[in-house]
Design an enzyme around this catalytic site. Structure first.
Site, PDB file in Angstrom:
ATOM      1  N   ARG A   1      -5.474   9.431  63.590  1.00 53.69           N
ATOM      2  CA  ARG A   1      -6.720   9.404  64.346  1.00 53.69           C
ATOM      3  C   ARG A   1      -7.324   8.006  64.269  1.00 53.69           C
ATOM      4  O   ARG A   1      -7.341   7.387  63.194  1.00 53.69           O
ATOM      5  CB  ARG A   1      -7.717  10.436  63.799  1.00 53.69           C
ATOM      6  CG  ARG A   1      -7.370  11.889  64.114  1.00 53.69           C
ATOM      7  CD  ARG A   1      -7.497  12.176  65.597  1.00 53.69           C
ATOM      8  NE  ARG A   1      -7.224  13.580  65.933  1.00 53.69           N
ATOM      9  CZ  ARG A   1      -6.039  14.033  66.305  1.00 53.69           C
ATOM     10  NH1 ARG A   1      -5.001  13.192  66.366  1.00 53.69           N
ATOM     11  NH2 ARG A   1      -5.870  15.305  66.629  1.00 53.69           N
TER      12      ARG A   1
ATOM     13  N   GLU B   1     -11.220   7.314  72.880  1.00 53.64           N
ATOM     14  CA  GLU B   1     -10.071   7.530  73.747  1.00 53.64           C
ATOM     15  C   GLU B   1     -10.475   8.318  74.989  1.00 53.64           C
ATOM     16  O   GLU B   1     -11.082   9.382  74.846  1.00 53.64           O
ATOM     17  CB  GLU B   1      -8.961   8.265  72.999  1.00 53.64           C
ATOM     18  CG  GLU B   1      -8.402   7.466  71.836  1.00 53.64           C
ATOM     19  CD  GLU B   1      -7.352   8.218  71.028  1.00 53.64           C
ATOM     20  OE1 GLU B   1      -6.660   7.582  70.223  1.00 53.64           O
ATOM     21  OE2 GLU B   1      -7.233   9.443  71.203  1.00 53.64           O
TER      22      GLU B   1
ATOM     23  N   HIS C   1      -1.751   6.743  72.541  1.00 56.94           N
ATOM     24  CA  HIS C   1      -1.770   8.094  71.966  1.00 56.94           C
ATOM     25  C   HIS C   1      -0.628   8.950  72.527  1.00 56.94           C
ATOM     26  O   HIS C   1      -0.840  10.046  73.070  1.00 56.94           O
ATOM     27  CB  HIS C   1      -3.116   8.776  72.206  1.00 56.94           C
ATOM     28  CG  HIS C   1      -3.417   9.851  71.195  1.00 56.94           C
ATOM     29  ND1 HIS C   1      -4.681  10.137  70.753  1.00 56.94           N
ATOM     30  CD2 HIS C   1      -2.598  10.714  70.533  1.00 56.94           C
ATOM     31  CE1 HIS C   1      -4.645  11.126  69.876  1.00 56.94           C
ATOM     32  NE2 HIS C   1      -3.379  11.489  69.719  1.00 56.94           N
TER      33      HIS C   1
END
Length: 320
Positions: free
Chosen positions: A234, A263, A284
């Site tokens: 994360r 994000e 990601h």
């Protein structure tokens, strides 16, 4: 169960979602859902499927028909678990679906930092190899992983799988104990002592109030100079300004991140704009192999079926 709604189905890309339709519960998919659209879209739903859409306490209070939230991820930071429990809403996540995809991406990032594959590819494309007076180019230093120390932060399934790959490369694996832990468990090394030995640090811990900005200016000062940092967990685990400073001043040898604090990030995110040769960013995608996404969808369907049959699986409970 009268209906279910997937609020951010486009986050699954081109993944076949037919397993969800096979649960015999009518499914409505929305590609994207804004904060203002959450309550209207879930007003008649008994099951909500979300990847990263936020489900807050205020939203849940307005959704009395909602009985089950299926999170299309392992992390559930986007759901107010306490409010869900108070409303009698069960929350389930998916687990283990990316146990091969994420470790593979960890080492894709690490190998880029150590072998400079992209830099050499670009050098060939622009003609540097063709212009060389020798049979090879040695413009970018290559570092072997064998013999280096791989420190894993968070030793769940992903940390364990990544550690096995590290061992296969001939690396020494150290499992770091949680920072400020009252005692050190067998087989682990105190957090500060682990960082001091690390050539590579790989993050696999959850984002909690205790781990938010775990890697900050003070942490980076305790790391052996030249170490490499890999984050596929994360973004909030890292203070991005402190990371930039550590990279610019040589405290870190390099960093590769698949996640950022916000994000999608703003276009002027300081790490994106830095354009540093020792910083690698991917959007990601560590979890997102074709195979992993199919496993996730099937597990979502299994969670829904199990719940409707009275055998709830992968339920998440509030902590703290």
């Amino acid at each position: 169960m009268n209906s279910m709604v997937f609020l951010d189905a486009a986050s699954m890309g081109d993944t076949d979602l037919s397993a969800l339709s096979n649960t015999a519960i009518p499914l409505t998919c929305y590609d994207h859902t804004t904060e203002q659209q959450v309550v209207p879209r879930l007003a008649q739903a008994s099951i909500a499927i979300v990847n990263k859409v936020q489900l807050t306490a205020d939203m849940l209070l307005q959704l009395p028909q909602l009985k089950l939230i299926c999170v299309a991820a392992t992390g559930v930071n986007n759901v107010d678990l306490v409010a869900a429990q108070q409303q009698g809403v069960v929350v389930c996540n998916v687990r283990g679906y990316a146990d091969t995809a994420v470790p593979q991406h960890v080492f894709a990032l690490l190998l880029q930092l150590s072998n400079k594959v992209q830099q050499y590819h670009q050098a060939v494309r622009v003609g540097h190899w063709s212009q060389s007076r020798h049979f090879c180019l040695l413009d970018y230093p290559i570092t072997e992983l064998a013999g280096k120390t791989f420190v894993v932060i968070g030793y769940g399934a992903l940390g364990q799988a990544s550690s096995k790959l590290a061992l296969a490369f001939g690396m020494k694996v150290i499992i770091a104990e949680q920072q400020n832990a009252p005692y050190c468990r067998e087989g682990r090394v105190p957090f500060a002592a682990a960082l001091a030995q690390a050539d590579v640090i790989s993050l696999h811990c959850p984002l909690t109030p205790l781990t938010e900005r775990l890697f900050n200016q003070q942490t980076f000062a305790a790391i052996k100079p030249g170490a490499l940092l890999i984050n596929t967990a994360r973004g909030g685990l890292i203070d991005e300004l402190a990371l930039l400073d550590a990279l610019q001043h040589g405290t870190l040898g390099g960093a590769a991140l698949d996640v950022l604090t916000q994000e999608p990030p703003l276009a002027d995110n300081l790490l994106i704009q830095a354009n540093l040769p020792n910083l690698l960013l991917t959007p990601h995608v560590a979890w997102a192999s074709t195979e992993a996404r199919l496993r996730m969808v099937q597990q979502l369907a299994d969670n829904i079926t199990a719940y409707t049959e009275g055998n709830t699986q992968n339920q998440i409970w509030p902590t703290g």
